[in-house]
Write an enzyme that holds these catalytic residues in place. Sequence first.
Site, short mmCIF file in Angstrom:
data_model
loop_
_atom_site.label_atom_id
_atom_site.label_comp_id
_atom_site.label_asym_id
_atom_site.label_seq_id
_atom_site.Cartn_x
_atom_site.Cartn_y
_atom_site.Cartn_z
N HIS A 197 0.83 -1.22 0.00
CA HIS A 197 0.00 0.00 0.00
C HIS A 197 0.86 1.27 0.00
CE1 HIS A 197 -3.48 -2.68 1.56
NE2 HIS A 197 -3.38 -2.71 0.26
N SER B 204 -6.92 -2.13 -0.58
CA SER B 204 -6.56 -1.34 -1.76
C SER B 204 -7.76 -0.62 -2.39
CB SER B 204 -5.83 -2.21 -2.79
OG SER B 204 -6.54 -3.39 -3.05
N ASP C 290 -13.35 -12.48 -13.26
CA ASP C 290 -11.94 -12.87 -13.15
C ASP C 290 -11.05 -11.71 -13.59
OD1 ASP C 290 -9.42 -13.92 -13.47
OD2 ASP C 290 -10.12 -15.82 -14.32
N ASP D 24 -2.94 -8.25 -7.43
CA ASP D 24 -2.63 -8.69 -6.07
C ASP D 24 -3.35 -10.00 -5.75
OD1 ASP D 24 -1.86 -8.68 -3.41
OD2 ASP D 24 -3.45 -7.29 -2.80
N1 SAM Z 1 -5.86 -6.10 -3.14
C1 SAM Z 1 -6.41 -6.31 -1.80
C2 SAM Z 1 -5.81 -5.30 -0.84
O1 SAM Z 1 -4.64 -4.91 -1.01
O2 SAM Z 1 -6.51 -4.87 0.07
C3 SAM Z 1 -6.20 -7.72 -1.31
C4 SAM Z 1 -6.59 -8.79 -2.29
S1 SAM Z 1 -6.38 -10.45 -1.75
C5 SAM Z 1 -4.64 -10.64 -1.64
C6 SAM Z 1 -6.75 -11.35 -3.22
C7 SAM Z 1 -8.24 -11.38 -3.56
O3 SAM Z 1 -8.40 -11.85 -4.89
C8 SAM Z 1 -9.07 -12.30 -2.70
O4 SAM Z 1 -10.12 -11.58 -2.11
C9 SAM Z 1 -9.61 -13.36 -3.67
O5 SAM Z 1 -10.94 -13.78 -3.35
C10 SAM Z 1 -9.59 -12.62 -4.98
N2 SAM Z 1 -9.46 -13.43 -6.19
C11 SAM Z 1 -8.86 -14.66 -6.34
N3 SAM Z 1 -8.81 -14.99 -7.64
C12 SAM Z 1 -9.37 -13.95 -8.33
C13 SAM Z 1 -9.55 -13.68 -9.72
N4 SAM Z 1 -9.15 -14.55 -10.65
N5 SAM Z 1 -10.13 -12.51 -10.07
C14 SAM Z 1 -10.54 -11.62 -9.13
N6 SAM Z 1 -10.38 -11.82 -7.80
C15 SAM Z 1 -9.79 -12.96 -7.42
#
Ligand code: SAM
Length: 287
Positions: free
Chosen positions: A19, A101, A147, A168
């Site tokens: 972040h 984020s 996705d 992420d």
């Molecule tokens: N970016 C966020 C933050 O910094 O606050 C944290 C995200 S977390 C590491 C990853 C997220 O991606 C999870 O909530 C998961 O459910 C989601 N996820 C997993 N595969 C995904 C995909 N193919 N497309 C979108 N979201 C996905």
Amino acid sequence: MFSYRHAFHAGNHADVLKHLVLIHSVQYLQEKDGAIMLIDTHAGAGSYSLRDGYAVISQECHGGIDRLWKSPELDQPDFRAYREALSHFNPTDALDIYPGSPFILAHLLRPQDRLRLFELHPSDIGVLQKNIATLNKRSQIDVRQQDGFTLLKSLLPPPSRRGLILMDPSYELKSDYRAVESSLNDALERFATGTYLIWYPVLQRPESKQLIKRLHTLCEEFQRPWLRAELRIAHSVSEKRLQSSGVWVINPVWTLAPFLERTLPILQRVLGEDTGAAFDLETSSPT
Ligand code: SAM
């Protein structure tokens, strides 16, 4: 596939590194008036309580943002924007809410900017939608239960030709490592000049090591400058919990390397738990 909930990890050392880099990069891009498209391919739930629910079970924020929040280092100019984002969502002195984020990016939006969020988790998507609905700037934000890896390319290039993409993933699936590479390949073909920020865990598993080599090769193929920053908070042979993570940035803003040269030693000192604490900073060209 859906065992990962970011609420367990909110505000940990990896979130702090990611972040800080995110805020610095967006704010640099915003020094010019032109509209920016911000894309978060893996959004999570958007905002997290640190004092109840999953965060209390994991206590990961104790080794991350809780340490920095209490440290006088947070008063340094390089941490001001991060502190302001945290304070915006925590109007009293107590740090109860950690903005993920999507909330951080929403906070940074100017009227001309747009934010696109992808989240696949069947529960977290509902939480994210509810959280975004509470924000004043919600009309500038689009949330999709799709996705992020495969649909990123459909948003590129942004109409303004200015954009920052945060990728992420949770790396819950081994296939995520390959998906990062193919998604970025498609994205760079359409929008080679965007700033791409990819978060990754530093683990002993081969996929983790290969990811860095692949990102390197990708940047060479597209002739893009890059930056790699890693922060380790401890060194234990056990990988029971995440001890080290990194960000790979394609087309980093030019101020990012000097910013990290100043801030990584502070993060090592404040977040480090033992003599294994360390950081690493590398760029494609001399800083
Ligand atoms: N970016 C966020 C933050 O910094 O606050 C944290 C995200 S977390 C590491 C990853 C997220 O991606 C999870 O909530 C998961 O459910 C989601 N996820 C997993 N595969 C995904 C995909 N193919 N497309 C979108 N979201 C996905």
